[in-house]
Design a protein around this motif. Structure first.
Motif, short mmCIF file in Angstrom:
data_model
loop_
_atom_site.label_atom_id
_atom_site.label_comp_id
_atom_site.label_asym_id
_atom_site.label_seq_id
_atom_site.Cartn_x
_atom_site.Cartn_y
_atom_site.Cartn_z
N LEU A 56 -13.09 2.33 33.99
CA LEU A 56 -12.73 3.47 33.17
C LEU A 56 -11.88 4.42 33.99
N GLY A 57 -10.85 4.97 33.39
CA GLY A 57 -10.06 5.99 34.06
C GLY A 57 -8.74 5.48 34.61
N ARG A 58 -8.07 6.38 35.31
CA ARG A 58 -6.74 6.14 35.84
C ARG A 58 -6.82 5.21 37.06
N ASP B 278 -10.01 13.04 37.35
CA ASP B 278 -10.59 11.71 37.18
C ASP B 278 -12.11 11.71 37.11
N VAL C 27 -12.25 -1.05 27.31
CA VAL C 27 -11.92 -0.10 28.37
C VAL C 27 -10.43 0.23 28.33
N GLU C 28 -9.59 -0.76 28.07
CA GLU C 28 -8.14 -0.52 27.99
C GLU C 28 -7.82 0.49 26.89
N ASN D 230 -9.09 3.97 28.05
CA ASN D 230 -8.21 4.54 29.08
C ASN D 230 -6.93 5.10 28.49
N SER D 231 -6.47 4.51 27.39
CA SER D 231 -5.23 5.00 26.76
C SER D 231 -5.45 6.33 26.03
N TYR E 91 -7.50 8.88 27.27
CA TYR E 91 -7.75 9.96 28.26
C TYR E 91 -8.88 10.88 27.80
N LYS F 193 -15.13 10.49 31.72
CA LYS F 193 -15.00 10.76 33.16
C LYS F 193 -16.37 10.73 33.84
#
Length: 393
Positions: A14-16, A117, A212-213, A216-217, A219, A224
């Motif tokens: 998860l996340g950047r 993040d 998850v993809e 993540n898109s 945000y 977090k």
């Protein structure tokens, strides 16, 4: 025919993606965020004040990561330069009820949270008549609920916009791959919205790599990783007691299961930050307690799936930060892009072997120096020399 090798589905976090990840300090106004920021970074940034919205634009500073391994390597190599690892921390202005609807400076604050993040959520558990509470009294469970509600409401807004965009394409009809994907995406986002409306956080659920993809898109704020920092009075921190702790644990277990609660005292940490290392050690010894800051920093690194590798020699010992699962060329790229692009091999020594043999030649003579190629996944604590083309190493 030989049996087909089972292809493991790659875990997507998860996340950047990346290694330079940032932690944001979040909470209601007047809970000790800016004072905590100053104490943990040992710098005068931030704006501690006894009124709401004292901090508007987020402050940023780097926090040195406590590392006994780094200290030991420095003792062995006695380098001319010592460069420890760091964690970047942001002091974000206090939230308030109604922030998701733009109350106070809500929208700006929430965008600042979206840019980090992970979250340190500071929760006030001390009574002080001279420091006003924006809600009128000290009630940590209520404060946790306010923050969670505001973040969830904003995430629902993000999800509804994404759902509208996905449904617009899905309604075109037909059997194209894009239409099929958007139909699946729309169904999943509807699930996310229901989850958020139930008061649960996205970060505390189990998701497939494909899900998850999508997350993540978006945000999302509740996706977090979060650590709850319980700000106690110095007296309560030393005696490890506070009347609110049980209710805080019950709330976290119900709404943020698995996330850590770390009690600390901003008052004590702020006092220690103005002392020398020797003075603070003596003060803690006299009080019969320890500083919570090292645990607060190292625990967040684990939350972010961050690990360390080292480069070591007479010129410099440096601790580098990477995400767990990073392969050797990408780890080399943290040092310099050219090292990744012209990577040949990595000469790897395990930290324990360096400590045992105290010398690279001795490690090599013992058969402990490993030659690793492009598929090698760097392990926490590796001491590495990278070999690359064009004479770079």
């Amino acid at each position: 025919m030989p049996p087909k090798k089972k292809v493991e589905e790659q875990k997507i976090l998860l996340g950047r993606p990346g290694n330079n990840l940032k932690a944001g300090i979040v909470g209601l106004a007047n809970v000790g965020k800016s004072t905590f920021f100053q104490a943990i970074t040992r710098c005068p940034l931030g704006n501690p004040a006894n009124y709401p919205f004292a901090t508007i634009d987020p402050e940023e500073a780097r926090v040195i990561v406590p590392s006994p391994r780094f200290d030991e390597l420095c003792k062995i190599y006695k380098p001319a330069s010592e460069v420890p690892a760091h964690l970047t921390v942001y002091d974000i202005a206090g939230l308030t009820k109604g922030a998701s609807a733009g109350e106070g400076l809500g929208n700006a604050f929430l965008s600042h949270i979206r840019a980090v993040d992970s979250i340190y959520q500071v929760v006030r558990c001390f009574d002080d008549a001279e420091i006003i509470h924006i809600e009128g009294d000290v009630n940590p469970a209520r404060d946790l609920e306010i923050i969670n509600t505001e973040l969830s409401l904003k995430d629902i807004e993000f999800c509804e916009k994404a759902l509208e965009a996905a449904e617009k394409i899905a309604k075109r009809g037909g059997q194209s791959l894009e239409v099929k994907q958007k139909k699946e995406e729309a169904k999943f986002i509807e699930r996310l919205i229901e989850l958020l409306k139930s008061g649960q956080r996205v970060a505390n659920q189990t998701w497939t790599p494909k899900e998850v993809e999508i997350i993540n898109s978006l945000y999302l704020l509740t996706a977090k990783p979060t650590i709850y920092l319980i700000n106690l009075s110095e007296r309560d921190y030393i005696r490890k007691k506070n009347k609110h702790l049980l209710k805080i644990k019950e709330w976290v277990d119900a709404h943020s299961p698995g996330d850590l609660i770390i009690p600390f005292s901003v008052c004590l940490e702020e006092k220690l930050s103005h002392m020398t290392e020797e003075e603070s050690a003596e003060e803690l010894k006299n009080l019969g307690t320890v500083s919570a800051l090292p645990k607060i920093v190292t625990t967040m690194r684990k939350k972010l799936d961050l690990i360390s590798f080292f480069t070591a020699g007479a010129d410099e010992v440096r601790e580098w930060t990477i995400r767990d699962g990073t392969k050797a060329p990408q780890a080399a790229g943290v040092i310099h892009n050219d090292l990744m692009n012209t990577f040949i091999l990595a000469q790897v020594m395990k930290y324990a072997d360096v400590i045992e043999y105290k010398d690279e030649a001795a490690v090599k003579a013992a058969g402990k120096l490993q030659q690793k190629g492009k598929d090698y996944v760097v392990e926490d604590g590796d001491v590495i020399y990278f070999r690359a083309g064009a004479g770079k190493n």
